[in-house]
Design an enzyme around this catalytic site. Structure first.
Site, short mmCIF file in Angstrom:
data_model
loop_
_atom_site.label_atom_id
_atom_site.label_comp_id
_atom_site.label_asym_id
_atom_site.label_seq_id
_atom_site.Cartn_x
_atom_site.Cartn_y
_atom_site.Cartn_z
CD GLU A 117 -27.88 6.22 -39.70
OE1 GLU A 117 -27.95 5.46 -40.69
OE2 GLU A 117 -27.96 5.80 -38.53
CD GLU A 138 -27.50 13.97 -39.89
OE1 GLU A 138 -27.16 13.72 -38.72
OE2 GLU A 138 -28.56 13.55 -40.38
#
Length: 350
Positions: free
Chosen positions: A318, A175
């Protein structure tokens, strides 16, 4: 809602018979019993997920969901909100942390704009699946409507399913979204029925008011919106994030298609918790990667009854931790395929 419902109905339990066969092979390998520890459990889980004694996970993809958060306006982080745009555009260029790590295992990174506050160039290499321009400020009302929450989950389902159709056989969740540890802590405190301070951490950079203020903003949002702890869609809509919903959809799609999915740290684990609350069987398809430094990460993992395999003091997000775990899964598959049983070794030596 139809796609979400169809996906949940498609999810079946892992193949227990194949897990039994995999366990027999692991126990027969030329080594002392349990001497390869968690690698053995991983190999057995992969066999149960895929239905294959020798699983193949040579086509890997990290799906990175990007979205902004209205609660940013409350000053919960010191990072500029436009970092979400900057980083999202950096994924296709291979310049982020997850890209650097994913590169060593030939895993592709699939960035998805599910709710970035600004319009991104359509030719930048980011998949545009924007549900809305960031969530609304949950400290002043619901983060999104129930329909938007469902739509965001279905974006995750669609993206993951499309990758699987292309041949991907191992997924990872990631994310990008400045401020997204705030909705993660909000979701977790509702599900865990605890004070937000217990699950609220530093994130990527806590605001001037500190962690206590960040927890108070969450406390205010929960009191205002009154999310139903028994309804994961209501929790998502009231205090959640678009990228969290998208990752939940990725996890649901992976389970529906019998594909293993490696989750990252805190925010990914909260997304997995939402997916689990929607359909409990997804847990069997989830492989945890690392133990995030965020305080809520441990609680989220405990609620899912999963144990992260890596302790690297990481909190980047991430999907970096998930990508870092990919080689361990490769090793588990190699153990099953290339390591001889004692019987096979004796035959070869004759």
């Amino acid at each position: 809602m139809q796609l979400l419902q169809e996906t949940m109905e498609k999810i079946q339990a892992v193949d227990q018979e194949m897990m039994g066969k995999a366990r027999e092979r692991v126990d027969a390998l030329s080594k002392p019993p349990q001497s390869l520890g968690k690698l053995e459990a991983l190999a057995i889980q992969l066999s149960g997920i895929t239905g294959e004694l020798f699983p193949n996970i040579d086509q890997k993809a990290m799906i990175v969901m990007a979205g902004d958060h209205g609660v940013y306006d409350e000053g919960v982080t010191t990072n500029p909100q436009n970092v979400t745009v900057f980083q999202t555009l950096s994924f296709p260029r291979g310049l982020t942390g997850v890209c650097a790590i994913a590169n060593i295992t030939n895993a592709k990174v699939v960035p998805v704009d599910i709710g970035v506050k600004e319009d991104l160039p359509t030719d930048a290499g980011v998949m545009i699946k924007k549900v809305k321009y960031g969530t609304d400020n949950m400290a002043k009302g619901p983060a999104m409507t129930r329909e938007e929450a469902v739509q965001a989950i279905e974006v995750g389902i669609e993206v993951a399913t499309e990758e699987i159709k292309k041949g991907v056989n191992l997924l990872g969740t990631g994310e990008m979204g400045i401020g997204n540890t705030t909705p993660s802590a909000a979701i977790l405190s509702v599900i865990h029925d605890c004070d937000p301070l217990e699950v609220t951490g530093f994130g990527a950079g806590v605001g001037a008011g500190g962690i206590e203020y960040k927890a108070e903003v969450i406390r205010k949002a929960i009191a205002l919106n009154k999310p139903n702890p028994q309804d994961p869609l209501d929790i998502l809509a009231k205090v959640g994030g678009l990228e969290i919903a998208g990752m939940a959809g990725v996890i649901l799609a992976a389970a529906a298609n019998r594909v293993p999915v490696v989750i990252d740290g805190y925010i990914s684990t909260v997304a997995a918790l939402i997916a689990y609350k929607l359909e409990a069987k997804v847990k069997e398809y989830v492989i945890p990667s690392h133990a995030s430094e965020e305080p809520g990460a441990k609680i989220a993992a405990q609620l899912l009854d999963i144990e992260p395999m890596l302790h690297m003091n990481m909190r980047l997000g991430e999907g970096s931790g998930a990508a870092l775990a990919f080689p361990i899964l490769d090793a588990a598959c190699s153990m099953m395929k290339n390591m001889a049983t004692l019987e096979e070794a004796m035959l070869l030596l004759k």
